[in-house]
Write a protein that holds these residues in place. Structure first.
Motif, PDB file in Angstrom:
ATOM      1  N   TRP A  68       8.021 -26.066   2.072  1.00  0.00           N
ATOM      2  CA  TRP A  68       7.530 -24.864   0.776  1.00  0.00           C
ATOM      3  C   TRP A  68       7.504 -23.285   2.086  1.00  0.00           C
ATOM      4  N   THR A  70       5.369 -19.704   1.276  1.00  0.00           N
ATOM      5  CA  THR A  70       5.511 -18.345   0.170  1.00  0.00           C
ATOM      6  C   THR A  70       4.762 -16.779   1.773  1.00  0.00           C
ATOM      7  N   GLN A 176      12.156 -15.479  -0.250  1.00  0.00           N
ATOM      8  CA  GLN A 176      11.220 -16.337  -0.245  1.00  0.00           C
ATOM      9  C   GLN A 176      11.252 -17.522  -1.810  1.00  0.00           C
ATOM     10  N   THR A 177      11.409 -17.205  -3.081  1.00  0.00           N
ATOM     11  CA  THR A 177      12.657 -17.879  -4.205  1.00  0.00           C
ATOM     12  C   THR A 177      13.489 -18.923  -3.130  1.00  0.00           C
ATOM     13  N   GLU A 178      14.778 -17.992  -2.849  1.00  0.00           N
ATOM     14  CA  GLU A 178      16.059 -18.564  -2.518  1.00  0.00           C
ATOM     15  C   GLU A 178      15.548 -19.744  -1.409  1.00  0.00           C
ATOM     16  N   ASN A 180      12.816 -21.138  -0.627  1.00  0.00           N
ATOM     17  CA  ASN A 180      12.454 -22.763  -0.690  1.00  0.00           C
ATOM     18  C   ASN A 180      13.130 -23.388  -1.737  1.00  0.00           C
ATOM     19  N   ALA A 181      14.120 -22.879  -2.877  1.00  0.00           N
ATOM     20  CA  ALA A 181      14.917 -23.584  -3.095  1.00  0.00           C
ATOM     21  C   ALA A 181      16.292 -24.842  -3.034  1.00  0.00           C
TER      22      ALA A 181
END
Length: 210
Positions: A68, A70, A176-178, A180-181
């Motif tokens: 994770w 952020t 960040q979204t990518e 974490n995916a």
């Protein structure tokens, strides 16, 4: 150094997460002339001259054992911004954790006593009761696994001309979204035993007995 290496090899404990935190800066450069898009027979072209639009700070925290990450973009890097990042960890990301163990460098803004500058004593004490800070040694920032994530951020997102703060926030949030995916865990291999062999010159010589 050994404190961090031992910490990294502890088993995962969701009540005592290990979070690595660091910051990096990004200069904002706008185009003086519009770029020319790619067309048949010609690649895209960008004028080497640019207009400076200031600098922004990117704060990054990552939990290596879960993958994770952020991020947060701010105008400055002061103690107040660091406090904001720690409060977000405690209140938003890990509200149920008994102890949040944070790895960070010795920057003067990373000062736990500063909680008392921004909160009443009882609230400052309550926050500090939930944190355990582990600092990298001088010239040992490579021991902070947040640098691995910042390296990926620079290669995958920041290694290009970004004109405005709003664009930077949008692009960093998308990264960040990518990230974490992908569930990309950090597989840290360097151990205390390795350090005592490979970095033995850093250790003081034992005192000779009389």
């Amino acid at each position: 150094m050994e404190d961090l290496l031992d910490l990294y090899h502890e088993p995962y404990d969701d009540t005592r997460p290990v979070i690595c935190f660091d910051e990096t800066s990004k200069e904002l450069h706008d185009h003086k002339r519009d770029p020319l898009p790619a067309r048949p027979g010609a690649v895209a072209r960008v004028d080497t001259h640019y207009k400076r639009n200031g600098t922004r700070m990117v704060h990054l925290a990552t939990e290596p054992l879960t993958g994770w990450v952020t991020t947060s973009v701010t105008e400055r890097r002061r103690t107040t911004e660091w406090i904001d990042q720690m409060v977000a960890l405690a209140d938003e990301h890990y509200p149920d954790a008994d102890c949040i163990r944070v790895v960070l460098d010795n920057l003067s803004t990373h000062n736990p006593a500063a909680f008392y500058r921004f909160f009443p004593p009882d609230r400052a004490h309550a926050y500090l009761d939930r944190f355990e800070f582990h600092y990298t040694p001088t010239n040992g920032s490579w021991l902070n696994m947040a640098e691995i994530e910042i390296g990926a951020l620079k290669r995958q997102c920041l290694d290009r001309r970004i004109p405005h703060a709003a664009t930077l926030r949008s692009e960093v949030a998308a990264w960040q979204t990518e990230r974490n995916a992908t569930d990309g865990l950090i597989d840290w291999q360097f151990t205390t035993d390795d350090a005592r062999i490979k970095l033995r010159q850093l250790y003081p010589m034992p005192l000779e007995e009389d």
